[in-house]
Design an enzyme around this catalytic site. Structure first.
Site, PDB file in Angstrom:
ATOM      1  N   LYS A 137       0.358  -7.159   1.855  1.00 62.19           N
ATOM      2  CA  LYS A 137      -0.491  -6.135   2.482  1.00 62.19           C
ATOM      3  C   LYS A 137      -1.329  -5.420   1.427  1.00 62.19           C
ATOM      4  O   LYS A 137      -2.534  -5.241   1.591  1.00 62.19           O
ATOM      5  CB  LYS A 137       0.382  -5.109   3.218  1.00 62.19           C
ATOM      6  CG  LYS A 137      -0.399  -3.885   3.683  1.00 62.19           C
ATOM      7  CD  LYS A 137       0.481  -2.855   4.359  1.00 62.19           C
ATOM      8  CE  LYS A 137       1.112  -1.872   3.421  1.00 62.19           C
ATOM      9  NZ  LYS A 137       0.239  -0.771   2.983  1.00 62.19           N
ATOM     10  N   ASN A 138      -0.666  -4.979   0.358  1.00 64.07           N
ATOM     11  CA  ASN A 138      -1.374  -4.146  -0.622  1.00 64.07           C
ATOM     12  C   ASN A 138      -2.413  -4.915  -1.427  1.00 64.07           C
ATOM     13  O   ASN A 138      -3.255  -4.303  -2.079  1.00 64.07           O
ATOM     14  CB  ASN A 138      -0.377  -3.454  -1.557  1.00 64.07           C
ATOM     15  CG  ASN A 138       0.334  -2.309  -0.848  1.00 64.07           C
ATOM     16  OD1 ASN A 138       0.001  -1.985   0.296  1.00 64.07           O
ATOM     17  ND2 ASN A 138       1.297  -1.711  -1.518  1.00 64.07           N
ATOM     18  N   CYS A 159      -0.421  13.651   3.285  1.00 60.75           N
ATOM     19  CA  CYS A 159       0.201  12.405   3.707  1.00 60.75           C
ATOM     20  C   CYS A 159       1.694  12.619   3.662  1.00 60.75           C
ATOM     21  O   CYS A 159       2.187  13.449   2.922  1.00 60.75           O
ATOM     22  CB  CYS A 159      -0.247  11.310   2.751  1.00 60.75           C
ATOM     23  SG  CYS A 159       0.914   9.999   2.507  1.00 60.75           S
ATOM     24  N   ARG A 176      -0.892  13.077  -2.743  1.00 64.53           N
ATOM     25  CA  ARG A 176      -1.706  11.883  -2.994  1.00 64.53           C
ATOM     26  C   ARG A 176      -3.209  12.183  -3.112  1.00 64.53           C
ATOM     27  O   ARG A 176      -4.010  11.747  -2.272  1.00 64.53           O
ATOM     28  CB  ARG A 176      -1.448  10.818  -1.927  1.00 64.53           C
ATOM     29  CG  ARG A 176      -0.009  10.400  -1.888  1.00 64.53           C
ATOM     30  CD  ARG A 176       0.236   9.309  -0.887  1.00 64.53           C
ATOM     31  NE  ARG A 176       0.028   7.980  -1.443  1.00 64.53           N
ATOM     32  CZ  ARG A 176       0.255   6.863  -0.761  1.00 64.53           C
ATOM     33  NH1 ARG A 176       0.686   6.904   0.453  1.00 64.53           N
ATOM     34  NH2 ARG A 176       0.063   5.695  -1.322  1.00 64.53           N
ATOM     35  N   LEU A 195      -8.533  10.762  -9.528  1.00 62.24           N
ATOM     36  CA  LEU A 195      -8.757   9.707 -10.533  1.00 62.24           C
ATOM     37  C   LEU A 195      -9.799   8.695 -10.048  1.00 62.24           C
ATOM     38  O   LEU A 195     -10.571   8.171 -10.849  1.00 62.24           O
ATOM     39  CB  LEU A 195      -7.449   8.984 -10.873  1.00 62.24           C
ATOM     40  CG  LEU A 195      -6.323   9.839 -11.458  1.00 62.24           C
ATOM     41  CD1 LEU A 195      -5.159   8.961 -11.887  1.00 62.24           C
ATOM     42  CD2 LEU A 195      -6.812  10.666 -12.640  1.00 62.24           C
ATOM     43  N   ASP A 253       7.955   1.420  -3.600  1.00 61.90           N
ATOM     44  CA  ASP A 253       7.940   0.866  -2.242  1.00 61.90           C
ATOM     45  C   ASP A 253       9.253   0.159  -1.872  1.00 61.90           C
ATOM     46  O   ASP A 253       9.402  -0.296  -0.738  1.00 61.90           O
ATOM     47  CB  ASP A 253       6.766  -0.111  -2.074  1.00 61.90           C
ATOM     48  CG  ASP A 253       5.431   0.619  -1.975  1.00 61.90           C
ATOM     49  OD1 ASP A 253       5.430   1.853  -1.881  1.00 61.90           O
ATOM     50  OD2 ASP A 253       4.385  -0.060  -2.000  1.00 61.90           O
ATOM     51  N   ILE A 262       7.330   8.424  -8.752  1.00 61.82           N
ATOM     52  CA  ILE A 262       5.909   8.172  -8.436  1.00 61.82           C
ATOM     53  C   ILE A 262       5.368   9.172  -7.411  1.00 61.82           C
ATOM     54  O   ILE A 262       4.297   9.736  -7.586  1.00 61.82           O
ATOM     55  CB  ILE A 262       5.697   6.739  -7.896  1.00 61.82           C
ATOM     56  CG1 ILE A 262       6.328   5.699  -8.830  1.00 61.82           C
ATOM     57  CG2 ILE A 262       4.218   6.442  -7.666  1.00 61.82           C
ATOM     58  CD1 ILE A 262       5.651   5.505 -10.160  1.00 61.82           C
ATOM     59  N   ARG A 308       2.795  -1.621  10.665  1.00 61.67           N
ATOM     60  CA  ARG A 308       1.712  -1.450   9.697  1.00 61.67           C
ATOM     61  C   ARG A 308       1.905  -2.387   8.499  1.00 61.67           C
ATOM     62  O   ARG A 308       0.920  -2.809   7.894  1.00 61.67           O
ATOM     63  CB  ARG A 308       1.683  -0.013   9.168  1.00 61.67           C
ATOM     64  CG  ARG A 308       1.174   1.007  10.144  1.00 61.67           C
ATOM     65  CD  ARG A 308       0.998   2.332   9.443  1.00 61.67           C
ATOM     66  NE  ARG A 308       0.223   2.150   8.218  1.00 61.67           N
ATOM     67  CZ  ARG A 308       0.249   2.986   7.181  1.00 61.67           C
ATOM     68  NH1 ARG A 308       1.000   4.055   7.199  1.00 61.67           N
ATOM     69  NH2 ARG A 308      -0.471   2.755   6.113  1.00 61.67           N
TER      70      ARG A 308
HETATM   71  C1  UD1 Z   1      -0.428   2.037  -3.909  1.00 59.16           C
HETATM   72  C2  UD1 Z   1       0.245   1.311  -2.765  1.00 59.16           C
HETATM   73  C3  UD1 Z   1       1.537   2.015  -2.364  1.00 59.16           C
HETATM   74  C4  UD1 Z   1       2.429   2.181  -3.577  1.00 59.16           C
HETATM   75  C5  UD1 Z   1       1.677   2.847  -4.723  1.00 59.16           C
HETATM   76  C6  UD1 Z   1       2.472   2.899  -6.015  1.00 59.16           C
HETATM   77  C7  UD1 Z   1      -1.554   0.350  -1.495  1.00 59.16           C
HETATM   78  C8  UD1 Z   1      -2.318   0.322  -0.215  1.00 59.16           C
HETATM   79  N1  UD1 Z   1      -0.638   1.285  -1.613  1.00 59.16           N
HETATM   80  O1  UD1 Z   1      -0.761   3.344  -3.429  1.00 59.16           O
HETATM   81  O2  UD1 Z   1       2.186   1.209  -1.375  1.00 59.16           O
HETATM   82  O3  UD1 Z   1       3.532   2.990  -3.233  1.00 59.16           O
HETATM   83  O4  UD1 Z   1       0.461   2.122  -5.005  1.00 59.16           O
HETATM   84  O5  UD1 Z   1       2.882   1.640  -6.405  1.00 59.16           O
HETATM   85  O6  UD1 Z   1      -1.755  -0.490  -2.365  1.00 59.16           O
HETATM   86  N2  UD1 Z   1      -2.612   9.995  -7.857  1.00 59.16           N
HETATM   87  C9  UD1 Z   1      -3.342  11.091  -8.262  1.00 59.16           C
HETATM   88  N3  UD1 Z   1      -4.713  11.011  -8.242  1.00 59.16           N
HETATM   89  C10 UD1 Z   1      -5.376   9.899  -7.840  1.00 59.16           C
HETATM   90  C11 UD1 Z   1      -4.631   8.770  -7.439  1.00 59.16           C
HETATM   91  C12 UD1 Z   1      -3.248   8.838  -7.464  1.00 59.16           C
HETATM   92  O7  UD1 Z   1      -2.764  12.127  -8.633  1.00 59.16           O
HETATM   93  O8  UD1 Z   1      -6.610   9.901  -7.830  1.00 59.16           O
HETATM   94  C13 UD1 Z   1      -1.131  10.043  -7.889  1.00 59.16           C
HETATM   95  C14 UD1 Z   1      -0.479   9.815  -6.538  1.00 59.16           C
HETATM   96  O9  UD1 Z   1      -0.404  11.015  -5.785  1.00 59.16           O
HETATM   97  C15 UD1 Z   1       0.877   9.286  -6.930  1.00 59.16           C
HETATM   98  C16 UD1 Z   1       0.572   8.481  -8.201  1.00 59.16           C
HETATM   99  O10 UD1 Z   1      -0.680   8.951  -8.670  1.00 59.16           O
HETATM  100  O11 UD1 Z   1       1.743  10.348  -7.251  1.00 59.16           O
HETATM  101  C17 UD1 Z   1       0.485   6.985  -7.999  1.00 59.16           C
HETATM  102  O12 UD1 Z   1      -0.354   6.691  -6.905  1.00 59.16           O
HETATM  103  P1  UD1 Z   1      -1.199   5.338  -6.825  1.00 59.16           P
HETATM  104  O13 UD1 Z   1      -0.659   4.375  -7.819  1.00 59.16           O
HETATM  105  O14 UD1 Z   1      -2.631   5.673  -6.865  1.00 59.16           O
HETATM  106  O15 UD1 Z   1      -0.815   4.830  -5.368  1.00 59.16           O
HETATM  107  P2  UD1 Z   1      -1.776   4.264  -4.240  1.00 59.16           P
HETATM  108  O16 UD1 Z   1      -2.825   3.406  -4.839  1.00 59.16           O
HETATM  109  O17 UD1 Z   1      -2.174   5.349  -3.323  1.00 59.16           O
END
Ligand code: UD1
Length: 426
Positions: A22-23, A123, A128, A132, A313, A335, A405
């Protein structure tokens, strides 16, 4: 609303095919916006999130056609043709429901020069933010404004390569930077990039479309921008989270399951802990086989971390296993904040878990007992299914739309391996 009914205490035996990830699939779909030629994706998982992303792309004017695969092990095929982008607007309603919708921002901006995409908002598993992502796009020269809950991004003159250094690892922000950089002028260096296999999958698909990317699988990605990308055929990688979930299913229910299409390498951290807990994991020529001889699992501590660490996950699923372990284990979530929503539901099944901040201490009990429980998010809900496989009596999991989902035909796959599990209507 559908529910899942499980009668626990059945050993699992047989094989479970692993679907496409999915991801990875959702990001590859977004990448179709980068070219006017068709991108054909095979090994697509059959999921509500994939359908939702298809709808979002259609709203931009993308032609989306799907041919369904045959059996459980055969993925679907999806053809995405973004000949003309007619709209570059992703509404709050869409992005709120599925955070991955936010990933359309970078490709829309890179190809179309502008986009208006809703902020994901709060969320269930924590704040989240997307700071970045926006930082990366600004570094490439985009003008980014926030207004009324929306991101308005503009790069009419095109994006320009730059060095982007992330302060911490983010999967989504790395993907945003990668997709935007493919069409930027000159070289982009992404430092402290996430190394999740799904990012490598995205990079490989972009390269099949004509992108120039080096450093795959490392934390330093170098992208040489090109003028345009082209159509391609690409097969989505296997879902390591789904594979890991079924590996834990075999460990919690006991028995032997062959996971067709799973790969040891992408699940190294989980396999290490499963072996410590007493499972035997061996390579088969079609995937990996997980064997648990019926003894209680041993308690093992676990801490989530970016890849190649233990995936967040799989945290809820591993906790379900530790609920019936011999001894106490400490599970740390590094995380996401607030990713222990499965705890009160597992407690309804008789688990003994104490949460303090980002740490859960799980005291293993000999047996769980079936009860009605409620799914709260995607991964949490599948942990309840796993617990139900072990529990004595009947477990009913409500709100299974969370499962739909992210898990392709879960009840069919598990019942094929001997579980007593069925979907029931309201
Ligand atoms: C993706 C995956 C999710 C998985 C996660 C971590 C998808 C659709 N989802 O989510 O299933 O659990 O990676 O492996 O691929 N953060 C910030 N600022 C940002 C972006 C992220 O502070 O701009 C923080 C988030 O709140 C979180 C951490 O960074 O605490 C990691 O998030 P991130 O790796 O970005 O996860 P996703 O890409 O949302």
């Amino acid at each position: 609303m559908d529910r899942i009914r499980i009668h626990g205490q059945r050993r699992l035996a047989g094989e479970i095919p692993v679907s496409g990830a999915k991801n990875a699939a959702l990001k590859l779909m977004a990448a179709s916006l980068l070219t006017e030629e068709p991108l054909t994706l095979s090994n697509m998982p059959r999921l509500a999130d994939v359908r939702a992303m298809g709808e979002l792309l259609r709203s931009f004017g993308v032609g989306v056609t799907v041919s369904l695969g045959g059996g459980l092990g055969e993925g679907d095929q999806m053809r995405l043709a973004a000949c003309n982008i007619q709209s570059a607007f992703a509404s709050y309603d869409m992005v709120r429901k599925m955070r991955a919708s936010f990933q359309v921002l970078a490709p829309l901006l890179a190809r179309h020069g502008e986009a208006k995409v809703s902020l994901p908002g709060g969320c269930a598993i924590g704040a989240r933010p997307v700071d970045l992502h926006l930082k990366a796009l600004k570094a490439l020269g985009a003008q980014v404004e926030l207004a009324d809950g929306y991101v308005l991004a503009n790069a009419k003159g095109g994006l320009t390569g730059a060095t982007i250094e992330f302060p911490f690892v983010s999967v989504g922000a790395t993907e945003t930077a990668l997709m935007a950089a493919t069409l930027a002028k000159g070289e982009t260096v992404i430092e402290n990039a996430a190394r999740e296999p799904e990012i490598e999958d995205l990079a490989r698909c972009l390269m099949a479309m004509g992108a120039r990317i080096a450093g795959l699988g490392t934390s330093r990605l170098v992208v040489e921008g090109v003028k345009q990308l082209y159509g391609a055929d690409y097969a989505v990688m296997h879902d390591r989270i789904e594979a890991g979930t079924y590996a834990i299913a075999a460990a919690i229910a006991g028995g032997e399951v062959e996971l067709i299409g799973a790969k040891r390498q992408s699940n190294g951290a989980l396999i290490d802990l499963l072996e410590k807990a007493g499972a035997r994991v061996s390579d088969s020529n079609r995937g990996i086989a997980v064997h648990m001889n019926g003894a209680r699992p041993r308690a093992v501590d676990c801490s989530t971390a970016p890849y190649p660490g233990f995936p967040t996950d799989l945290q809820a699923q591993f906790m379900a296993l530790m609920c019936v372990a011999d001894g106490s284990s400490v599970i740390k979530e590094t995380i996401f904040e607030n990713r222990f929503m499965h705890v009160p539901e597992l407690a309804r099944l008789g688990a003994d878990i104490k949460v303090t901040g980002d740490v859960a201490v799980v005291r293993g009990v000999e047996k769980l007992r079936g009860a009605p429980v409620m799914a709260t998010d995607l991964r949490a809900s599948v942990s309840l299914v796993l617990a139900g496989l072990e529990a004595e009596g009947e477990t009913i999991v409500n709100r299974v739309y969370h499962l739909d989902r992210g898990f392709d035909r879960l009840e069919q796959k598990l019942s094929q391996a001997g579980a007593d599990i069925a979907r029931i209507g309201e």
